[in-house]
Design an enzyme around this catalytic site. Sequence first.
Site, PDB file in Angstrom:
ATOM      1  N   ALA A  55       0.801  -1.230   0.000  1.00 53.23           N
ATOM      2  CA  ALA A  55       0.000   0.000   0.000  1.00 53.23           C
ATOM      3  C   ALA A  55       0.837   1.285   0.000  1.00 53.23           C
ATOM      4  CB  ALA A  55      -0.976  -0.036   1.175  1.00 53.23           C
ATOM      5  N   GLN A 189       3.922 -13.387  -1.876  1.00 53.12           N
ATOM      6  CA  GLN A 189       4.662 -12.238  -1.313  1.00 53.12           C
ATOM      7  C   GLN A 189       5.473 -12.654  -0.089  1.00 53.12           C
ATOM      8  OE1 GLN A 189       1.491 -12.095  -2.379  1.00 53.12           O
ATOM      9  NE2 GLN A 189       0.934 -10.055  -3.105  1.00 53.12           N
ATOM     10  N   ASP A 230      -4.115  -2.466   3.996  1.00 58.99           N
ATOM     11  CA  ASP A 230      -4.310  -1.707   2.756  1.00 58.99           C
ATOM     12  C   ASP A 230      -5.335  -0.595   2.913  1.00 58.99           C
ATOM     13  OD1 ASP A 230      -3.251  -4.517   1.878  1.00 58.99           O
ATOM     14  OD2 ASP A 230      -2.772  -3.079   0.292  1.00 58.99           O
TER      15      ASP A 230
HETATM   16  O1  MRU Z   1      -1.209  -7.162  -3.424  1.00 59.61           O
HETATM   17  P1  MRU Z   1      -0.148  -6.486  -2.615  1.00 59.61           P
HETATM   18  O2  MRU Z   1       1.142  -7.247  -2.600  1.00 59.61           O
HETATM   19  O3  MRU Z   1       0.017  -5.044  -2.996  1.00 59.61           O
HETATM   20  O4  MRU Z   1      -0.718  -6.521  -1.123  1.00 59.61           O
HETATM   21  C1  MRU Z   1       0.071  -5.991  -0.097  1.00 59.61           C
HETATM   22  C2  MRU Z   1      -0.510  -6.167   1.243  1.00 59.61           C
HETATM   23  O5  MRU Z   1      -1.612  -6.663   1.402  1.00 59.61           O
HETATM   24  C3  MRU Z   1       0.262  -5.627   2.406  1.00 59.61           C
HETATM   25  O6  MRU Z   1       0.056  -6.419   3.542  1.00 59.61           O
HETATM   26  C4  MRU Z   1      -0.222  -4.200   2.691  1.00 59.61           C
HETATM   27  O7  MRU Z   1      -0.187  -3.448   1.523  1.00 59.61           O
HETATM   28  C5  MRU Z   1       0.599  -3.536   3.720  1.00 59.61           C
HETATM   29  S1  MRU Z   1       2.215  -3.134   3.071  1.00 59.61           S
HETATM   30  C6  MRU Z   1       3.030  -2.211   4.197  1.00 59.61           C
END
Ligand code: MRU
Length: 338
Positions: A55, A189, A230
Amino acid sequence: MNDLDSHDSIRAVLWRGDRLRLLDQRKLPFVEDYIDCTTAAQVAQAIRDLVVRGAPAIGISAAWGVVLAAQRGRDAVDAALPMLRAARPTAVNLMWALDRMQRRITEGADAPALEREAQQIQDEDLAANRHMGELGASLLGESVGVMTHCNTGSLATAGYGTALGVIRAGVGGGRISRVFAGETRPWLQGARLTMWELMRDGIPATLVSDSAAAHLMKSGQVQWVVVGADRIAANGDVANKIGTYQLAISARHHGVRFMVVAPASTVDMATVSGDDIEIEMRDSSELLAHSGQRTVVDGAVAWNPVFDVTPAGLIDAIVTERGVIEKPDASRMQAMFG
Ligand code: MRU
C-alpha cells in the site's frame, strides 16, 4: 534505533530526477532487476502489474507518476490523475497520495514543487515506519514468537516496513525470538519477498504454508500475529492481503494476539466499515498457473479476491505513527483520526 537498522538496505522505489526506477518485484527473489518509468502511464501499468506493490509503495509511486506528468505539462497531469487512481482499488494510500498531490496542483504548484511534495511523502513514510517499529515492538512482551503475512517490509514501503518494521525493531531489541512468514498464496509475497528481505537483513525466519497457520498457533510457538493493512475503515475494520481474516480468527481461537501496523495514510475515515471497501479481484490465471505453467486442469475456473476484511473485534492493536489504538472501534478511531 537498534543494530538492525543498518541492515535495512533495500529500496524498491527510487526517484532519478526524470524517471522512476522500480525494483521489479515479479522477479524476486532470484533476479534483482529494475525497470525505469518515464511516464505516468508506465507507473500506472507497473502498479497494475505488481512491479511495485504494497500500500505505501503504491501511493509513493503514484505521487512520482504525477511528477513525471507535471514535467510534460498540465494536459499530462489531467490525464495522469484518473489513470493512476484507477490502477488498483483497495489500498487507500494510492488515493491519499493522489489527493495530496492534487491539492498542491490546485494551489498552483509547478513541477519542482510537486517533486518536493512527492519526496516528502516518501520521506514521511520512512519516518513513520521507524516510529511504528518502536511503538509496535514495545507491545510484544519478551522472547515472543511472531507470525506475519504477505510482505510489509522495505519492498512495500519507502523503507523499513510496517509490520516488518515492528519485527525488525522487535528482533533488534531482543523481544522477538522466532519469526514465521506465511507464504501468501497465490502471488507468494511472503515466500518470495518477505523471506528474501529477512534473509538479506540477517533476520532468521521460518517459512510456513498458509494452511499451516492454525496448527502453528496451536503449537504455542507464536504469541503475536503482526500484519500490515491496505485500508483501515472508520470503525477499525482492516482490509489486508487475502488470508489475513482467517489468521485473525485462528489467533483469537488460540489466544494469540493480533496487531495491525500501518501509517495514517492507510486510514480512511470516509469509509464507514469494512463492508464498504472494494476488494480487488485479480485474474484467475494467478491461481490456475504457476510461473506461467498451468497447474490446474483445463476448463477449471478460479475465484481470486486478493484482499479480505478483518473485523475490528478480532484486532488487539492498530499501530500507526500517531499512536496505538488498543481494541479498536469507531469511537477510538474517531478520537485519533476524526
Ligand atoms: O497485493 P499487494 O502485494 O500489494 O498486497 C500488499 C498487502 O496486502 C500488504 O500487507 C499491505 O499493503 C501492507 S504493506 C506495508
